[in-house]
Scaffold this active site. Structure first.
Site, mmCIF file in Angstrom:
data_model
loop_
_atom_site.group_PDB
_atom_site.id
_atom_site.type_symbol
_atom_site.label_atom_id
_atom_site.label_comp_id
_atom_site.label_asym_id
_atom_site.label_seq_id
_atom_site.Cartn_x
_atom_site.Cartn_y
_atom_site.Cartn_z
ATOM 1 N N PHE A 201 -0.018 0.066 1.991
ATOM 2 C CA PHE A 201 -1.140 0.995 1.975
ATOM 3 C C PHE A 201 -2.478 0.307 2.231
ATOM 4 C CE2 PHE A 201 1.912 3.424 -0.936
ATOM 5 C CZ PHE A 201 2.581 3.917 0.171
ATOM 6 N N ASP B 214 -23.205 15.313 7.465
ATOM 7 C CA ASP B 214 -22.001 16.143 7.545
ATOM 8 C C ASP B 214 -20.773 15.301 7.854
ATOM 9 O OD1 ASP B 214 -22.960 18.980 7.265
ATOM 10 O OD2 ASP B 214 -24.274 18.309 8.864
ATOM 11 N N ASP C 57 12.587 1.802 -1.462
ATOM 12 C CA ASP C 57 11.578 2.791 -1.069
ATOM 13 C C ASP C 57 11.517 2.976 0.445
ATOM 14 O OD1 ASP C 57 10.797 3.802 -3.478
ATOM 15 O OD2 ASP C 57 9.030 2.536 -3.696
ATOM 16 N N SER D 298 3.158 -1.406 -11.359
ATOM 17 C CA SER D 298 3.751 -2.069 -10.191
ATOM 18 C C SER D 298 2.887 -3.206 -9.670
ATOM 19 C CB SER D 298 3.953 -1.053 -9.054
ATOM 20 O OG SER D 298 4.835 -0.034 -9.457
ATOM 21 N N GLU E 50 -6.685 4.771 -2.240
ATOM 22 C CA GLU E 50 -6.798 3.387 -1.802
ATOM 23 C C GLU E 50 -8.094 3.139 -1.039
ATOM 24 O OE1 GLU E 50 -4.331 5.438 -0.918
ATOM 25 O OE2 GLU E 50 -2.669 4.797 -2.195
ATOM 26 N N HIS F 230 7.254 2.360 3.035
ATOM 27 C CA HIS F 230 6.602 1.559 2.011
ATOM 28 C C HIS F 230 6.741 0.057 2.266
ATOM 29 C CE1 HIS F 230 6.415 5.402 0.112
ATOM 30 N NE2 HIS F 230 5.980 4.952 -1.039
ATOM 31 N N ILE G 93 -25.401 20.284 12.191
ATOM 32 C CA ILE G 93 -25.135 19.814 13.558
ATOM 33 C C ILE G 93 -24.297 18.536 13.515
ATOM 34 C CG2 ILE G 93 -26.243 18.759 15.607
ATOM 35 C CD1 ILE G 93 -26.577 21.761 15.537
ATOM 36 N N HIS H 144 -30.262 7.058 17.629
ATOM 37 C CA HIS H 144 -30.137 8.381 17.020
ATOM 38 C C HIS H 144 -31.476 8.815 16.422
ATOM 39 C CE1 HIS H 144 -26.139 6.552 17.141
ATOM 40 N NE2 HIS H 144 -25.652 7.758 17.205
ATOM 41 N N ARG I 27 4.064 -10.856 -7.974
ATOM 42 C CA ARG I 27 3.158 -9.891 -8.611
ATOM 43 C C ARG I 27 3.073 -10.168 -10.111
ATOM 44 N NH1 ARG I 27 6.317 -4.239 -9.801
ATOM 45 N NH2 ARG I 27 8.432 -5.053 -9.758
ATOM 46 N N HIS J 116 -29.212 14.380 18.477
ATOM 47 C CA HIS J 116 -28.446 13.479 17.608
ATOM 48 C C HIS J 116 -28.420 12.030 18.072
ATOM 49 C CE1 HIS J 116 -25.257 11.886 15.078
ATOM 50 N NE2 HIS J 116 -24.705 11.414 16.172
ATOM 51 N N HIS K 272 4.407 -5.626 -3.431
ATOM 52 C CA HIS K 272 5.495 -5.027 -2.664
ATOM 53 C C HIS K 272 5.282 -5.370 -1.188
ATOM 54 C CE1 HIS K 272 5.663 -3.149 -6.522
ATOM 55 N NE2 HIS K 272 6.729 -2.443 -6.238
ATOM 56 N N GLY L 35 -22.274 3.032 8.912
ATOM 57 C CA GLY L 35 -22.050 3.460 10.293
ATOM 58 C C GLY L 35 -20.708 4.173 10.352
#
Lengths: 663, 663
Positions: free
Chosen positions: A438, A161, A470, A385, A412, A474, A193, A34, A358, A265, A462, A123
Site C-alpha cells: 500500500f 476545489d 493474502d 501487523s 495511507e 497484498h 471553476i 495561474h 517487523r 485559471h 509484509h 501543487g
C-alpha cells in the site's frame, strides 16, 4: 467590498490589489502561470495576513508562528506576493520578476526549501490540506507537552476545489474531525471553476455538508467583502472543532472578460485583458510597480506580530521546559534513540533470535521510544501487523494530546501526508505503518517528502510474497524498485534483528529525507552476531566471506532473502565453491559510499554475481553489476509463504542451481 | 431475525448460516483469513442473492446480469460460499476446502481471473467501490446506446468501513453522485469494527450525511433482519440517484465471544469458538458439511434468474441492434480503429509535422473515434492539456448517457479505478488523461488493472522536465521507471506523430493488460517518413542507421529525447563516427521479441551504447546493455523546458560529449 476600510492608513482594497497586480504581472512576464486564484483570493488573504495570521517575516522560523499552507499551490503568486510585501528577506521583487525561471525562489508551485515563509511544497492537489492536518496534530501534541506559553498557534489553509475533489482530502478531513483539531482552519476558495470549466461539470457535492459530516464546524463568507471575511475568521478562531470557511470568490477577480471563467485559471491574461483588469481595479501602475505608501503599509502589516514574537521569546527564556522544547525542536533526542538502538542491536547480536523483521522493528521501537519523546508513532489500522505500537504508549486523542500513537485509520495517503506536515512543523519525528503493497496508496506524499527532504519514517511490513495467503493484491513485487526510483528516498530492507536496529538508526540519522523500512511478516533467522559497527549504513556489506580460496560466487540479497543466500553459500561451499554473501539493506546508502568501498564489496569481474530479492530485478543489475538475478517477474499468488517461495523458485536451491549453471 | 421466512422451502436463516459455516470452516482449515465479515453479512447477502441480484450461474458472463462487487475483498469467503452454493461450476466445495492454497480458485482476496462470478479483483480497499462506479457508468452508456431490452442491470456493492475511509471512496462517491447513477447500490457493512478495534478510534464521520452531501439517496436497515434488508433493497431499486444502504451488522455474527470485536476480523476463530458459534447458530454439521436440502434450496436460488436470462436471449435474437451489441461486447470495432490509426500514421509520415506528442495523440484519437464507438474518453480535469477530447464528442452526463467523454474531475485515482470497472463490464474501451506525474495518485488502480489483465488506456501527458515551469512537483522523473516496474503494464513513449499513432494501435491491441501513453507537452520534430509497418510494436527498433562504416555508437532513446539522439548522431556522423539511433517506445514489447531481433537491435559489444531519457536511468542499463545513460538523477526544477534540459545536461551536445569520452 468594504472600500472604506483602512489598513495601516491605506485603503485595504489597494493592499489586496497589490497582490492582484503582482500576480498578473509575474504570470504575464513568465508567459505561464495561474493568475486567477491569487486575484480571487487577494481580499481574503489580505485580511488573513493583516489581522489574523501570527507570523514575523524577520524571524520566519519562529516556532510558535501560525502555519499558513497554500494547498492550492498553483496560486503560488498569492504566496510570493504576500511574502515580498510583508517583508520576508528571501522574497525580493527581483525574485518575483523571475517567476518560474531557472534558479529563482519563485517556482511554478511553492517549494518550501527555496524560500522561508513557504511552509510546505504544494501543487499536487490535496497534499497541503493533509500536511496541515499533520501540522495541527503536531501543534496539539507539543502544546500538551510544553504548554500554552511555548506552543499555541493555528494552522491556516487555503484550499481549492481541486484539493477537495482529490480523495486525500477526505482522509485528511475525517482524521482532523476525529481528532477535533480546533486550531485548524481551512479557507475554501469557493470559486466554482476548475480547469475544464464549471466545477459542476464534474462535481455537485455539498462541501459544507460533507465537512460537517466529518465533524467540522462550517462557516461561509463573501470572499470579496473584507469585513465579512474578518467576521468568519474571527468566528473560526473560537471553534471547538476544525473549521471550514466556504469563501465565495470570483476567480480572476477584476479581469473584465476572464473573471469567473476557466480562462483566468492557468494562463497569462494577455496584455489587453491585463490592462483592462488594472483599469477596472483602479491600479494605475506599470508592471511590478508598487507605490511606496502601499509597500510601507504592507511592511507595517508584516511587522504586526513582532511584539508577540518578542513576548514569546521572553516567556521562552524563563520557561522551565525551555531546554526540552529546544531539544525537541532541534531533534536533539535522536542521539539518545541512536544509543538505545545500539544497545538493542548488541542485544540482538547476542541473543540471535529468529524473528520476522517487523517484530525486530517493533522491538527496536520499544528500545528507543522512551529515550526520544519526539517519536510519534501510528498505523493505518494495521497496528498489530505493523508492530508500530511501542509498549505502553497511549493513543493521541482529543482527550489525551500527550499520547504518542496515532490511530490514522485506513488512510495511507492522508497518513503519509500528515506525517510530512508533522515533520515540517518540527518538534516531532513521525513514523507509522502500513503494508508495503500500500505504499502505492501513499506514494504521492512519499514523493513530496523526498522532494522536501524531510525526516519521515514509513514502516512498511509484509514486504514480499512472504506475506503468503493474502495473495497478489497484498504482495508487493514491484514496490521496492518503484520506491528506490524516487530520488532522495532511502529504502531499507533489513535481514535480521541486528540490521533492523541498524536501519532504524540510519533512518533517524537521515534528517534530509524520508525513509522506508520494508519488513517481513515471516520469521527469518539471525545472521549477525556482532553489532559493534553499524554495517547497514554502508548500504551493502560483505556479511559472509568466501572460504577455501578466492571467491567464485557472490550472492547479493536483502531482507529475508539474505538467509536464503546464506544457505545457498553453505551448499556451494560444501561443494568446494568459495562463495560470499553480501547483504544490501539500502541501495541508496551504498551509492553514497566511495568507489573503493563499492568496488571492494562488489568484487571483480572474475566472480559470478547473483542477486536475490523476492521482487522484480529492475535496478539490481546496474546496482551491483550482476550476472543473474533470482526473484520475481510477475505478480504473486495466494498461498502459504513457503509454497509461494517454492512456486516462484526463490530458494537456496535455485540460487545454487543458477550459480552452477553459470560458473 | 425473521426466522419464520422460507426461501425455496428452507428456513432462510439456515441458508445464511451455510455461508457462516463455510466461512468459519475454510478460514479454520487455511489457518488464515477473515471470518467476521462473511458471518456479519451472511443475512444481507442471502437476501441479495435470493431475491434481488440478477445472475445465472449457468451463464456467468450473461452480458445483462447484475454486477456484484465485493469491495471489502477480505470477506472473500462470503463470495466463494455464494458462488458455490448458487451453482457456479468453477466454484466447487473442493476449491473452498483449498481456500488460500497454492493454485486454488479461492485466493485470499477475490481474483476475477480465477473463477467466473468474481466480477473484479478486490482487497486493496475502496477499489471495488470505484470499479462499481465505472461499471454503472458503462451500463448507463450502453443502455442509452442499445436500449432496455439489451442492457438494463444494476451494480451492487458490499463495502466496509475501510472502503469508506480510503480517499478513493470520496472520488468514487462524488463522481457517482454527479452522474446520478441510480442503478448503483452500495451496501455498507456497518459493523463499527476495523482491525485496530472500534471504528471510532479513527473515524467519527457520519457516513450517511457524507453520501447525502454527494447527492446519494441513503437508506438504513438492520443487517440481521432479512425482511428489513429486503425492504431497503426494494426501496433502493426505485431510486433516482445512487443509493447507500447503511446495513447495521455484527461482525462475526454468531461467535459467542468474538462477535462484535476486532478478534473476529482477520484470523481463524479457533476450534473452541468455532464449535460454540455453530452451536449458537444451530448448525449441527461438521466441517464443510451441508445438508442436501440446503444445497438444493441454494441451487434453486441460483436458478431463479435463468428465465430472465432466457427471455433476454430471445429478445436479443430479434433486436435490430443485435450485431452492434455483439460487436461492442466483443470489442469488434477495434479493427476499424486500428485501420483508422494506420491511415493517420501514414498521413503523419507524409506531413511530418512538428508537434507535441500529446497533440499527436489527440490527432490519433480524432482519427479513430468515430470508427470505434466503444471508445469512452475522459480526463481528470485536464482536457485541454491532455488532448483527450475527440473533436465534436459530447459529454457523458445524466442528461446525455450517449455522450462519450467523461468529466472525471480532479480524481485521478477514482478515474483509473472507474476505467477498470468499465473494462471489466465490457462494451466500452475506456481511456482518459492526466499528467504523468499524477500516475502516482492512480497507481493502485493501474496496478490492479495490470493484475486483472484488462484493456485500459491511461493517457499521461507532460511526461518529463519538458513540461517546464510548473516545476518538480509536476515533472515526472521516476514515474516511467516506476510504471515499467509494474508487471503486465505496457508503457509507451512515442517519439513523434507516427509513433503516437502506432502506440495507440499497440495499446488498443493489448487486450490483456493496461497501457500508459506517456506524452510530451513540448513540440518535437517528425522523425519517421515511412509508416508502412508499425515499428513501435517491436518495442524498440533502429530508427536511423550508422553511415560510413560499422556503427561505433548506438544511442537508445524514447519520446522527445529521440530527436536529441538524432541530432547527436548527426554531429557524431559529421565527425566521422558512425552512429545509430534506436527508438524504444515500449520496453515491455521489446522484451517480448525473439532473441535474434533483440540482439540485432542492441548490436554487439564493440559498439558504445548510450541511453537517453529525461528521467532516471533505473532499468535502462539492463534493458539494452548500456555503457552510459544521459538523463536525470534528481527531481526537476521550475524553468522553461529548454532551460531545464540544458540545466540537467540532457542535450545532443551532452550525448556527443559522452560518446567521445567513452569511445
Amino acid at each position: 467590498m468594504s472600500k472604506s476600510e483602512l489598513i495601516e492608513g491605506v485603503d485595504a482594497q489597494k493592499l489586496a490589489n497589490t497582490i492582484r497586480a503582482l500576480a498578473m504581472d509575474a504570470v504575464e512576464q513568465a508567459k505561464s502561470g495561474h493568475p486567477g486564484m491569487p486575484m480571487g483570493m487577494a481580499d481574503a488573504a489580505t485580511v488573513l495576513f493583516s489581522k489574523f495570521l501570527k507570523y514575523d517575516p524577520s524571524e520566519p522560523n519562529w516556532p510558535d508562528r501560525d502555519r499558513f499552507v497554500l494547498s492550492a499551490g498553483h496560486g503560488s503568486m498569492l504566496l510570493y506576493a504576500l511574502l515580498y510585501l510583508t517583508g520576508y528577506a528571501d522574497m525580493t521583487l527581483d525574485e518575483i520578476k523571475r517567476f518560474r525561471q531557472l534558479g529563482s525562489k519563485t517556482a511554478g508551485h511553492p517549494e518550501n526549501f527555496l524560500a522561508s515563509g513557504i511552509e510546505t511544497t504544494t501543487g499536487p492537489l490535496g497534499q497541503g490540506l493533509a500536511n496541515a492536518v499533520g501540522m495541527a496534530m503536531a501543534e496539539a501534541h507539543l502544546n500538551a507537552r510544553f504548554g500554552d506559553d511555548l506552543v499555541d498557534h493555528r494552522t491556516w489553509v487555503i484550499a481549492g476545489d481541486g484539493c477537495l475533489m482529490e480523495g486525500i482530502s477526505q482522509e485528511a478531513i475525517a482524521l482532523a474531525g476525529r481528532q477535533k483539531l480546533n486550531k485548524l482552519i481551512v479557507i475554501w476558495d469557493d470559486n466554482s471553476i476548475s480547469i475544464d470549466g464549471a466545477v459542476s461539470l464534474s462535481d455537485n457535492t455539498d462541501q459544507k455538508a460533507r465537512f460537517a459530516a466529518s465533524q467540522w464546524n462550517v462557516l461561509s463568507c463573501n470572499g470579496h467583502d473584507m469585513a465579512d471575511v474578518a467576521r468568519a475568521f474571527e468566528a473560526a478562531t473560537k471553534s471547538d472543532k476544525p473549521v471550514l470557511i466556504a469563501c465565495k470568490t470570483t476567480i480572476g477577480f477584476g479581469a473584465p472578460k476572464k473573471a469567473g471563467t476557466a480562462k483566468a485559471h492557468g494562463e497569462p491574461l494577455g496584455a489587453e485583458e491585463l490592462a483592462a483588469a488594472k483599469a477596472a481595479l483602479g491600479w494605475a501602475h506599470g508592471p511590478f510597480e508598487i507605490p511606496d505608501d502601499i509597500v510601507k503599509a504592507w511592511r507595517a502589516v508584516g511587522a504586526r506580530s513582532a511584539g508577540a514574537r518578542e513576548l514569546w521569546q521572553t516567556k521562552m527564556k524563563r520557561d522551565p521546559l525551555r531546554d526540552a522544547f529546544v531539544a525537541a525542536m532541534s531533534g536533539g533526542n535522536v542521539e539518545a534513540a541512536i544509543a538505545a538502538l545500539g544497545m538493542q542491536a548488541a542485544k540482538m547480536a547476542a541473543e540471535k533470535p529468529s524473528l520476522a523483521t517487523r517484530a525486530s522493528s517493533g522491538a527496536a521501537i520499544d528500545s528507543m521510544f522512551d529515550a526520544c519523546p519526539e517519536l510519534l508513532g501510528g498505523s493505518a489500522d494495521l497496528t498489530g501487523s505493523n508492530n508500530t505500537h511501542a509498549k505502553g504508549s497511549a493513543d493521541f486523542t482529543p482527550e489525551n494530546r500527550e499520547g504518542r500513537y496515532v490511530r490514522y485509520g485506513i488512510r495511507e495517503h492522508g497518513m503519509a501526508a500528515a506525517m510530512n506536515g508533522m515533520a515540517l512543523h518540527g518538534g516531532v519525528i513521525p513514523y507509522s505503518g502500513t503494508f508495503l503493497s500500500f505504499a502505492d496508496y501513499s506514494r504521492p506524499a512519499i514523493r513530496l517528502g523526498a522532494l522536501m527532504g524531510i525526516r519521515v519514517i514509513h514502516v512498511m511490513t509484509h514486504d514480499s510474497i512472504g506475506l503468503g495467503e493474502d495473495g497478489p493484491t497484498h504482495q508487493p513485487v514491484e514496490q521496492l524498485a518503484a520506491l528506490r526510483a524516487i530520488p532522495n528516498l532511502h529504502v531499507f530492507r533489513p535481514a535480521d534483528a541486528v540490521e533492523a536496529a541498524e536501519c532504524w538508526q540510519a533512518a533517524l540519522l537521515n534528517e534530509d529525507g524520508p525513509s522506508i523500512l520494508a519488513l517481513s511478516r515471516q520469521a527469518t533467522p539471525a545472521l549477525r552476531d556482532d553489532a559493534s559497527e553499524n554495517l547497514s549504513v554502508r548500504g551493502a556489506y560483505e556479511l559472509l566471506p568466501a572460504e577455501g580460496g578466492v571467491s567464485k560466487v557472490a550472492i547479493f540479497a536483502t531482507g529475508t532473502e539474505v538467509a536464503l543466500a546464506a544457505k545457498a553459500r553453505e551448499m556451494l561451499q560444501a561443494e568446494g565453491i568459495p562463495t560470499r554473501v553480501i547483504s544490501a539493506p539500502c541501495f541508496e546508502m551504498f551509492e553514497l559510499q566511495d568507489e573503493a568501498y563499492q568496488n571492494a564489496v562488489c568484487g571483480d569481474d572474475e566472480e559470478l554475481k547473483i542477486g536475490c530479492e523476492a521482487a522484480i530485478g529492475q535496478g539490481w543489475f546496474e546496482a551491483f553489476g550482476l550476472d543473474a538475478f533470482v526473484g520475481m517477474s510477475s505478480f504473486g499468488t495466494s498461498a502459504p509463504a513457503k509454497d509461494a517461495y517454492k512456486h516462484f523458485g526463490i530458494t537456496a536451491e535455485a540460487l545454487v542451481e543458477t550459480a552452477k549453471e553459470l560458473l
